[in-house]
Design an enzyme around this catalytic site. Structure first.
Site, PDB file in Angstrom:
ATOM      1  CG  LEU A 124      -2.085  -0.946   1.268  1.00 12.96           C
ATOM      2  CD1 LEU A 124      -2.766  -0.883   2.618  1.00 12.96           C
ATOM      3  CD2 LEU A 124      -3.091  -0.645   0.179  1.00 12.96           C
ATOM      4  CG  ASP A 125       0.932   3.978  -3.245  1.00  9.66           C
ATOM      5  OD1 ASP A 125       1.809   3.112  -3.409  1.00  9.66           O
ATOM      6  OD2 ASP A 125       0.254   4.448  -4.179  1.00  9.66           O
ATOM      7  N   PRO A 126       2.227   5.014   0.937  1.00  6.98           N
ATOM      8  CG  PRO A 126       4.307   6.063   1.127  1.00  6.98           C
ATOM      9  CD  PRO A 126       3.414   5.389   0.147  1.00  6.98           C
ATOM     10  CB  VAL A 128      -3.118   3.812   0.530  1.00  4.30           C
ATOM     11  CG1 VAL A 128      -4.341   2.909   0.437  1.00  4.30           C
ATOM     12  CG2 VAL A 128      -2.933   4.585  -0.762  1.00  4.30           C
ATOM     13  NE  ARG A 227      -0.778   7.289  -6.597  1.00  2.00           N
ATOM     14  CZ  ARG A 227       0.549   7.374  -6.548  1.00  2.00           C
ATOM     15  NH1 ARG A 227       1.139   8.534  -6.790  1.00  2.00           N
ATOM     16  NH2 ARG A 227       1.291   6.328  -6.267  1.00  2.00           N
TER      17      ARG A 227
END
EC number: 5.4.99.-
Length: 514
Positions: A124-126, A128, A227
């Site tokens: 997971l992106d930071p 998220v 995104r």
């Protein structure tokens, strides 16, 4: 006498005793307290099998190949493992906080639980938040299968300009389903290559026209960039858009409703165990790895075959006790023990129909072994020949590797077949044959080419033959002249050599003067 009327009363149907479903709290207590095991008998279980834990759920609905086997005291129910083993073969359904990266979070958990190895399924992106499955030690073997599992997200998209109501946004979301081309965003952890990702389903939850914010839910393939999807939504609507916020609500089998825990819960559970020896909180935070495999088709093995599979043996039909309906060839299945422990992940080589009709053969090939070796005792090498071989090694009639010596009886040499050696010989023969086959193939190819070239060539014309003959005659004349000069060496030869030497000297002098 008047005929007596016979009145037939309707039979009272006996009501079937329906089992009352117990409340969830009671079921949980029973699951943790009692021993659950597929016994070698055909008695009905006390607790309804739909309420049995993990991979033993509804085991009575599995097809029975045989109920006869010898239960071994080794191994244990996944919920009743010792706390050390329980943590080492478990995973955490973590609610990832915003800002730290997935790798940082996993490293913190490794430090909190004091384990050697941790892994996570799907980064997971930071920024998220949401469902992040953190696998601990032995469970890291399942990370690959969880990474490729489907995901679900709830996101917020901000549109750059206003649109007329939320219907346009919901239509655009419906349009962007199925296989889509995606290139990862500018700031991404992967190579920015164009790739195809599938969006299975998407729907709009809410739209705020004043703030131009839309909340949507998406079910998609692993590796989909939400995104990029938000940017595509903006392009499709003609107003431009970007992702404002994102939360993962499901990763594979686990969702945010399946007892998701925070980092603080993990820290508190470990503190309670360290200071008060209360392991109940740790058992709530960590789940057995078997919970990740509940969606797979099952194959129940005899206890005597378990350790052989852990050492990489083929999954043969005589070791199978029960098998599930709907198994297809090349389908990923889970092989389990009678206590409900996962032995390995395997690729099916037989369908359910074939398993029910055959009495021998390879059922599946191992993909990934999960269980530790020697959890169950070794049960191979106990046949009559193997026992005789061990006895002969003790007596000194065979060497320590079981190979024949000078003192080995002649009858043993004649009768005994060493299958391991025969297999090696076959492999060696194949290896030796391979280059020969390649060489032969190359030769045949060359012959074909030559034959083709010969067939393609047209018969040469008469003038060409005449030219060749002339060339040959010239060569013959030169050769004859050379032989004559070689046979009779004269002054002419010496003169020519002298002239050559003089020329060389003159050239050298010129070079020096320059």
């Amino acid at each position: 006498m008047a005929d007596a009327e016979v009145i037939i009363l309707p039979k009272k149907h006996k009501k079937k005793k329906e089992r009352k479903s117990l409340p969830e709290e009671d079921v949980a207590e029973i699951q943790h307290a009692e021993e659950f095991l597929i016994k070698p008998e055909s008695k009905v279980a006390k607790l309804d099998t739909s309420q049995w834990p993990l991979l033993l759920k509804n085991f009575d609905k599995l097809n029975v190949r045989t109920t006869h086997y010898t239960p071994l005291a080794c191994g244990s129910n996944p919920l009743k493992r010792e706390i050390g083993d329980y943590i080492r073969t478990g995973f955490i359904n973590l609610d990832k906080p915003s800002n730290p990266s997935s790798h940082e979070v996993v490293a913190w958990i490794r430090r909190i639980l004091r384990v050697e190895k941790t892994g996570h399924s799907g980064t997971l992106d930071p920024k998220v938040t949401g469902c992040l499955i953190v696998c601990i030690e032995r469970a890291t073997r399942l990370v690959k299968s969880q990474q490729s599992a489907g995901k679900e997200y709830v996101g917020i998209v901000r549109l750059h300009n206003a649109i007329e109501g939320g219907t346009q946004l919901s239509r655009a979301l419906e349009t962007l389903t199925g296989a889509l081309f995606q290139r990862p965003p500018l700031i991404a952890a992967v190579k920015r290559q164009l790739r195809v990702r599938t969006i299975y389903e998407s729907k709009m939850i809410e739209y705020d026209p004043e703030r131009r914010l839309g909340i949507f839910w998406v079910s998609c393939e692993a590796g989909t960039y939400i995104r990029t999807l938000c940017v595509h939504l903006g392009l499709l609507l003609g107003v431009g858009g970007q992702m404002q916020e994102l939360r993962r609500v499901r990763s594979g089998v686990m969702s945010e409703k399946d007892h998701m825990v925070t980092m603080h819960d993990v820290l508190d559970a470990q503190w309670l165990y360290d200071n008060h020896k209360d392991e109940s909180y740790l058992r709530r935070v960590v789940y057995p790895l078997e919970k990740l495999l509940t969606s797979h088709k099952r194959l129940v093995m005899k206890d005597s075959a378990v350790n052989a599979i852990c050492y990489g043996a083929k999954i043969m039909l005589p070791g199978v006790l029960r098998y599930e309906d709907g198994i297809e060839v090349n389908q990923e299945i889970v092989v389990i023990t009678t206590k409900g422990e996962a032995i390995c992940m395997a690729i099916a080589l037989m369908t359910t129909a074939v398993i029910s009709t055959c009495d021998h053969g390879i059922v599946a090939k191992i993909k990934r072994v999960i269980m530790e070796r020697d959890t169950y005792p070794r049960k191979w090498g106990l046949g009559p020949k193997a026992s005789q071989k061990k006895l002969m090694i003790k007596q000194g009639l065979l060497d320590k590797h079981g190979k024949p010596t000078d003192s080995t009886p002649a009858t043993w040499k004649q009768e005994y077949v060493d299958y391991s050696e025969s297999a090696k010989k076959e492999v060696v023969a194949e290896v030796v044959k391979a280059p020969q086959v390649v060489a032969e193939a190359a030769k045949t190819a060359k012959r074909k080419r030559e034959s083709e070239s010969e067939s393609d060539e047209t018969p040469p014309a008469a003038p060409q033959l005449i030219k060749k003959e002339k060339k040959k005659s010239k060569k013959d004349k030169k050769a004859k002249a050379g032989l004559e000069s070689g046979a009779e060496p004269g002054d002419g030869d010496s003169d020519t050599t002298k002239k050559k030497k003089k020329k060389k000297k003159a050239k050298e002098v010129e070079l020096v003067s320059e």
